[in-house]
Design a protein around this motif. Structure first.
Motif, PDB file in Angstrom:
ATOM      1  N   LEU A 174      -1.812   8.021   0.227  1.00  0.00           N
ATOM      2  CA  LEU A 174      -1.521   7.327   1.479  1.00  0.00           C
ATOM      3  C   LEU A 174      -0.542   6.189   1.230  1.00  0.00           C
ATOM      4  O   LEU A 174      -0.626   5.496   0.209  1.00  0.00           O
ATOM      5  CB  LEU A 174      -2.802   6.744   2.082  1.00  0.00           C
ATOM      6  CG  LEU A 174      -3.646   7.623   3.000  1.00  0.00           C
ATOM      7  CD1 LEU A 174      -4.964   6.925   3.308  1.00  0.00           C
ATOM      8  CD2 LEU A 174      -2.903   7.950   4.286  1.00  0.00           C
ATOM      9  N   ASP A 175       0.365   5.979   2.180  1.00  0.00           N
ATOM     10  CA  ASP A 175       1.223   4.812   2.084  1.00  0.00           C
ATOM     11  C   ASP A 175       0.377   3.564   2.378  1.00  0.00           C
ATOM     12  O   ASP A 175      -0.713   3.659   2.948  1.00  0.00           O
ATOM     13  CB  ASP A 175       2.403   4.930   3.041  1.00  0.00           C
ATOM     14  CG  ASP A 175       2.011   4.672   4.480  1.00  0.00           C
ATOM     15  OD1 ASP A 175       0.982   5.230   4.916  1.00  0.00           O
ATOM     16  OD2 ASP A 175       2.719   3.936   5.171  1.00  0.00           O
ATOM     17  N   PRO A 176       0.830   2.372   1.958  1.00  0.00           N
ATOM     18  CA  PRO A 176      -0.003   1.165   2.100  1.00  0.00           C
ATOM     19  C   PRO A 176      -0.429   0.868   3.535  1.00  0.00           C
ATOM     20  O   PRO A 176      -1.488   0.263   3.747  1.00  0.00           O
ATOM     21  CB  PRO A 176       0.894   0.052   1.546  1.00  0.00           C
ATOM     22  CG  PRO A 176       1.829   0.751   0.615  1.00  0.00           C
ATOM     23  CD  PRO A 176       2.085   2.094   1.228  1.00  0.00           C
ATOM     24  N   SER A 177       0.352   1.281   4.519  1.00  0.00           N
ATOM     25  CA  SER A 177      -0.002   1.008   5.915  1.00  0.00           C
ATOM     26  C   SER A 177      -1.040   1.979   6.450  1.00  0.00           C
ATOM     27  O   SER A 177      -1.602   1.766   7.535  1.00  0.00           O
ATOM     28  CB  SER A 177       1.254   1.079   6.794  1.00  0.00           C
ATOM     29  OG  SER A 177       1.746   2.417   6.858  1.00  0.00           O
ATOM     30  N   GLY A 178      -1.288   3.070   5.733  1.00  0.00           N
ATOM     31  CA  GLY A 178      -2.253   4.061   6.182  1.00  0.00           C
ATOM     32  C   GLY A 178      -1.764   4.913   7.329  1.00  0.00           C
ATOM     33  O   GLY A 178      -2.566   5.516   8.051  1.00  0.00           O
ATOM     34  N   ASP A 206     -14.761  -3.815  -1.349  1.00  0.00           N
ATOM     35  CA  ASP A 206     -15.830  -4.096  -2.301  1.00  0.00           C
ATOM     36  C   ASP A 206     -16.749  -2.894  -2.480  1.00  0.00           C
ATOM     37  O   ASP A 206     -17.914  -3.030  -2.855  1.00  0.00           O
ATOM     38  CB  ASP A 206     -16.648  -5.311  -1.849  1.00  0.00           C
ATOM     39  CG  ASP A 206     -17.270  -5.121  -0.477  1.00  0.00           C
ATOM     40  OD1 ASP A 206     -16.984  -4.091   0.170  1.00  0.00           O
ATOM     41  OD2 ASP A 206     -18.030  -6.013  -0.055  1.00  0.00           O
ATOM     42  N   ALA A 207     -16.231  -1.701  -2.212  1.00  0.00           N
ATOM     43  CA  ALA A 207     -17.000  -0.467  -2.353  1.00  0.00           C
ATOM     44  C   ALA A 207     -16.145   0.586  -3.049  1.00  0.00           C
ATOM     45  O   ALA A 207     -14.981   0.347  -3.403  1.00  0.00           O
ATOM     46  CB  ALA A 207     -17.477   0.026  -0.996  1.00  0.00           C
ATOM     47  N   PHE A 208     -16.736   1.788  -3.229  1.00  0.00           N
ATOM     48  CA  PHE A 208     -16.047   2.872  -3.928  1.00  0.00           C
ATOM     49  C   PHE A 208     -16.302   4.184  -3.202  1.00  0.00           C
ATOM     50  O   PHE A 208     -17.393   4.425  -2.683  1.00  0.00           O
ATOM     51  CB  PHE A 208     -16.537   2.971  -5.379  1.00  0.00           C
ATOM     52  CG  PHE A 208     -16.303   1.727  -6.171  1.00  0.00           C
ATOM     53  CD1 PHE A 208     -15.110   1.529  -6.850  1.00  0.00           C
ATOM     54  CD2 PHE A 208     -17.273   0.731  -6.229  1.00  0.00           C
ATOM     55  CE1 PHE A 208     -14.891   0.375  -7.580  1.00  0.00           C
ATOM     56  CE2 PHE A 208     -17.067  -0.427  -6.953  1.00  0.00           C
ATOM     57  CZ  PHE A 208     -15.870  -0.615  -7.635  1.00  0.00           C
ATOM     58  N   ALA A 235      -7.341   6.385   0.242  1.00  0.00           N
ATOM     59  CA  ALA A 235      -7.682   5.386   1.241  1.00  0.00           C
ATOM     60  C   ALA A 235      -6.636   4.279   1.249  1.00  0.00           C
ATOM     61  O   ALA A 235      -6.047   3.945   0.215  1.00  0.00           O
ATOM     62  CB  ALA A 235      -9.069   4.808   0.969  1.00  0.00           C
ATOM     63  N   ALA A 236      -6.422   3.711   2.441  1.00  0.00           N
ATOM     64  CA  ALA A 236      -5.561   2.545   2.613  1.00  0.00           C
ATOM     65  C   ALA A 236      -6.150   1.738   3.759  1.00  0.00           C
ATOM     66  O   ALA A 236      -6.123   2.178   4.911  1.00  0.00           O
ATOM     67  CB  ALA A 236      -4.125   2.947   2.920  1.00  0.00           C
ATOM     68  N   GLY A 237      -6.712   0.579   3.443  1.00  0.00           N
ATOM     69  CA  GLY A 237      -7.405  -0.183   4.469  1.00  0.00           C
ATOM     70  C   GLY A 237      -8.608   0.588   4.969  1.00  0.00           C
ATOM     71  O   GLY A 237      -9.443   1.054   4.192  1.00  0.00           O
ATOM     72  N   ASP A 238      -8.684   0.761   6.287  1.00  0.00           N
ATOM     73  CA  ASP A 238      -9.793   1.508   6.885  1.00  0.00           C
ATOM     74  C   ASP A 238      -9.484   2.993   7.045  1.00  0.00           C
ATOM     75  O   ASP A 238     -10.326   3.750   7.526  1.00  0.00           O
ATOM     76  CB  ASP A 238     -10.132   0.929   8.268  1.00  0.00           C
ATOM     77  CG  ASP A 238     -10.670  -0.493   8.172  1.00  0.00           C
ATOM     78  OD1 ASP A 238     -11.300  -0.803   7.152  1.00  0.00           O
ATOM     79  OD2 ASP A 238     -10.442  -1.283   9.114  1.00  0.00           O
ATOM     80  N   VAL A 239      -8.295   3.411   6.649  1.00  0.00           N
ATOM     81  CA  VAL A 239      -7.883   4.806   6.820  1.00  0.00           C
ATOM     82  C   VAL A 239      -8.244   5.602   5.561  1.00  0.00           C
ATOM     83  O   VAL A 239      -7.920   5.192   4.442  1.00  0.00           O
ATOM     84  CB  VAL A 239      -6.371   4.914   7.099  1.00  0.00           C
ATOM     85  CG1 VAL A 239      -5.955   6.375   7.231  1.00  0.00           C
ATOM     86  CG2 VAL A 239      -6.010   4.135   8.352  1.00  0.00           C
ATOM     87  N   VAL A 256     -10.456  11.236   8.114  1.00  0.00           N
ATOM     88  CA  VAL A 256     -11.866  10.926   8.331  1.00  0.00           C
ATOM     89  C   VAL A 256     -12.049  10.281   9.699  1.00  0.00           C
ATOM     90  O   VAL A 256     -11.339   9.339  10.061  1.00  0.00           O
ATOM     91  CB  VAL A 256     -12.395  10.001   7.216  1.00  0.00           C
ATOM     92  CG1 VAL A 256     -13.800   9.504   7.546  1.00  0.00           C
ATOM     93  CG2 VAL A 256     -12.395  10.740   5.885  1.00  0.00           C
ATOM     94  N   GLY A 257     -12.998  10.822  10.468  1.00  0.00           N
ATOM     95  CA  GLY A 257     -13.254  10.345  11.822  1.00  0.00           C
ATOM     96  C   GLY A 257     -12.493  11.099  12.877  1.00  0.00           C
ATOM     97  O   GLY A 257     -12.785  10.972  14.072  1.00  0.00           O
ATOM     98  N   VAL A 258     -11.507  11.906  12.443  1.00  0.00           N
ATOM     99  CA  VAL A 258     -10.691  12.681  13.385  1.00  0.00           C
ATOM    100  C   VAL A 258     -10.844  14.173  13.151  1.00  0.00           C
ATOM    101  O   VAL A 258     -11.142  14.940  14.060  1.00  0.00           O
ATOM    102  CB  VAL A 258      -9.201  12.270  13.292  1.00  0.00           C
ATOM    103  CG1 VAL A 258      -8.339  13.164  14.193  1.00  0.00           C
ATOM    104  CG2 VAL A 258      -9.038  10.806  13.665  1.00  0.00           C
ATOM    105  N   GLY A 259     -10.655  14.608  11.918  1.00  0.00           N
ATOM    106  CA  GLY A 259     -10.738  16.020  11.584  1.00  0.00           C
ATOM    107  C   GLY A 259      -9.466  16.514  10.935  1.00  0.00           C
ATOM    108  O   GLY A 259      -8.619  15.728  10.489  1.00  0.00           O
ATOM    109  N   ALA A 260      -9.304  17.834  10.888  1.00  0.00           N
ATOM    110  CA  ALA A 260      -8.157  18.448  10.210  1.00  0.00           C
ATOM    111  C   ALA A 260      -6.862  18.127  10.941  1.00  0.00           C
ATOM    112  O   ALA A 260      -6.793  18.174  12.173  1.00  0.00           O
ATOM    113  CB  ALA A 260      -8.351  19.952  10.110  1.00  0.00           C
TER     114      ALA A 260
END
Length: 656
Positions: A17-21, A324-326, A362-366, A383-387
């Motif tokens: 993912l690019d940094p902006s997500g 702060d998670a993995f 992952a990038a931020g919440d994306v 994630v949260g949307v689908g394919a």
């Protein structure tokens, strides 16, 4: 699905993912019969609208990674038979710039946090070997002096004379002036390379390294030396940090922790996390390895997940720091879910259901993931949307069957979980019992080419995850240790009986059995104890624990851990010890360069069958290794499927 239709099966690699997500890039791969290789390119998807386009036109492009500022993408590219090298291109596409010319190729790489450097792993070839001296072929090379426990590896060959080491280079400017081959001049070699060769080697010695992770300040790279390639029979890992300026080394995780590390990451605050399993006091206890997420601090480690109940997988699994998670992969009942684990050991599934996750970013919440499902071998999912892709459409257009999930209660009351895939029509359909490898692996819900080709040919296929498999807790996986061919054989036979009882269109009087690797073991073992099968296919099997110990790349510990060392105990679990009981017509299939289950396992088993008059045939694939059915040359994969169908047509015909 017919054998040649495997060309429609597209897998999606680990995304970036690019940094902006907002944008994801990933590699696809599919078998191509014309090229006779797996071919793949990079794709770019805008997550806001799901618009996807192909970025590259290479034959084998893989492993993309955005630069920290999102302006460039580094990836691996291999030309024809050449080894993969790092290439860098602008993030929105354009001509890739080659960044390495490593003679041993590049297996993994990472951007430095400031984007100015690339660290990578490459095998350093001993002078005089593997074509390093023009005109000196392999047969004329000097002898190899072996002193370690492990000297070769499946899919690679000899390892001691080409250890994988860590290098660092300055990252090229993907949008800058291209490199030009210099014109002949005094002091300039006429064979000067187009690609720069300013790489600095950071590690040396006999041990190979795996893992390339920069520390947040960019001053060090974390990597894992392979201890078992040295003198000791020990699977425990040592994690080291290597300075990119001068190569100074410090220990991050000691082998005293008795952990075997499969992946590692560093959080922005410097917290080191690893996926690892305990190897016990023996140093080789890998049966149903309890892979957990561990935090490393001061040379010691503490687990965040319970290895007895949460299965974080082995090969292919990876961990990513998110705040702060993995993020980790969790195997469970034929699925692989994506989960978030916090520092206080809370685990939350973020992508679950009927999915097999093989990679994520992952990038931020994306969060995006590469996911296989029953109608596809791989898609990119948000994630949260689908394919957001549909690479499985071509395969689904062929009319694939969705297997039915079954739970069968075994003879001792133990539940056996699996699937039944049946052709359309009233039947009666002959039934094939299929057994997976491992044994600590699992059949899953993804679109499975072998099952689909058999169903298209008119066979019902029963396949399950018996005791010894992954995804049902560690006790389930360890239950067959030192008693292979007992509970596991009962489970597969009970599942077969349950599947036949479940569907009255199945003909229980006409059954076959087949399996590869450990599945080849359990097939050979079962036909020595049960005569109901019309025929069997024993493929790349673990058939003689005694000779396996001195020939397999994992022979120094696999047999000891799974079947023990006492001669009587080993014989009580050995298919070769009971081959004289086999009367079932048997097709032995193997690859010439299989170093995991070496060819002698097949040839000795086949010869014993022929000597005693048991109907038997053997098929040997040149140039292939243990991974033939998954990543072998496409033409060989087709020839194998055709041979399998021909065997069943002769010994278990669909129509009476």
């Amino acid at each position: 699905m017919r054998p040649h239709d495997i060309q429609t099966l597209v897998t999606v690699g680990r995304p970036t993912l690019d940094p902006s997500g907002t944008t994801a890039v990933f590699a696809t791969s599919r078998p191509d019969v014309t090229a006779n290789r797996n071919v793949g390119q990079l794709w770019r998807t805008t997550l806001a609208d799901g618009a996807s386009r192909r970025l590259t036109q290479g034959v084998a492009d893989s492993s993309p990674a955005f630069s920290p500022d999102g302006t460039a993408i580094a990836f691996l590219r291999a030309y024809a038979k050449s080894k993969p090298q790092i290439h860098v291109m602008p993030a929105d596409g354009g001509e890739p710039v080659p960044a390495t010319d490593a003679p041993g190729g590049v297996s993994a790489f990472a951007w430095s946090p400031d984007g100015t450097r690339l660290a990578y792993l490459s095998r350093v070839v001993e002078e005089g070997r593997y074509g390093s001296v023009e005109g000196l072929d392999a047969a004329a090379e000097s002898p190899r002096h072996i002193t370690g426990i492990r000297w070769h590896a499946n899919g690679l060959g000899y390892t001691a004379d080409r250890p994988a080491h860590l290098f660092v280079i300055d990252a090229p400017d993907a949008a800058g002036e291209p490199l030009y081959a210099p014109a002949p001049a005094v002091g300039i070699r006429p064979d000067a390379r187009l690609v720069r060769s300013d790489a600095v080697q950071l590690t040396d010695g006999a041990a190979s390294h795996s893992g390339v992770v920069f520390t947040p300040d960019g001053r060090e790279v974390l990597t894992v030396p392979d201890q078992i390639e040295l003198d000791a029979r020990d699977l425990s890992s040592r994690v080291i940090a290597v300075s990119v300026d001068g190569g100074a080394v410090r220990d991050v995780l000691s082998t005293d922790e008795r952990l075997s590390v499969s992946d590692l990451t560093v959080a922005p605050d410097g917290t080191v996390a690893v996926l690892a399993s305990s190897v016990g006091e023996s140093g080789t206890d890998f049966v149903a390895p309890g892979v957990a997420l561990w935090i490393v601090d001061g040379g010691s480690a503490r687990p965040l997940t319970d290895p007895e109940t949460v299965d974080l997988g082995e090969v292919g699994s990876h961990v990513t720091a998110v705040g702060d998670a993995f993020l980790v992969h969790v195997r469970t009942r034929g699925r692989v879910h994506l989960a978030r684990v916090t520092l206080d050991s809370r685990l939350e599934v973020v992508l679950g259901g009927d999915a097999e996750v093989s990679g994520h970013a992952a990038a931020g919440d994306v969060i995006v993931a590469s996911v296989a499902r029953s109608g596809s071998l791989g898609e990119l999912e948000l994630v949260g949307v689908g394919a957001v892709t549909d690479f499985g459409a071509a395969a689904r257009a062929l009319g694939v069957v969705t297997p039915e999930e079954l739970d069968v209660v075994g003879r001792d009351g133990y539940p056996v979980h699996g699937w039944l895939a049946s052709p359309a029509g009233e039947g009666p359909h002959p039934v094939i019992l299929m057994i997976h490898g491992g044994p600590y692996a699992q059949y899953g819900i993804h679109l499975f080419d072998e099952v689909q080709t058999l169903v298209s040919a008119g066979y019902a296929v029963a396949y399950c995850n018996p005791r010894g498999s992954a995804g049902y807790g560690r006790a389930h996986g360890r239950s067959i240790r030192h008693q292979m061919g007992t509970l596991d054989m009962n489970d597969v036979l009970d599942f077969l009986d349950g599947a036949i009882a479940h569907d009255d269109r199945l003909d229980g009087s006409r059954v076959g059995i087949m399996g590869g690797s450990y599945g080849g073991y359990l097939t050979a073992w079962t036909i020595a104890h049960d005569s109901r099968f019309a025929a069997a296919i024993v493929e790349r099997g673990f058939l003689d624990p005694i000779s396996f110990a001195g020939t397999s790349d994992i022979g120094s510990f696999f047999g000891i851990e799974y079947v023990g060392e006492d001669p009587a105990q080993v014989a009580a679990q050995s298919p070769m010890a009971v081959v004289d009981r086999v009367r079932t017509p048997t097709f032995v299939v193997h690859s010439e360069l299989d170093f995991r289950c070496p060819l002698e396992q097949a040839t000795r088993y086949y010869s014993a069958l022929k000597r005693q008059g048991t109907p038997a045939e053997m098929l040997i694939f040149p140039g292939e290794d243990h991974e033939l059915t998954r990543s072998g040359q496409p033409r060989h994969r087709l020839e194998r499927l055709d041979a399998v169908l021909d065997w069943w047509a002769r010994h278990l015909p669909v129509a009476r």
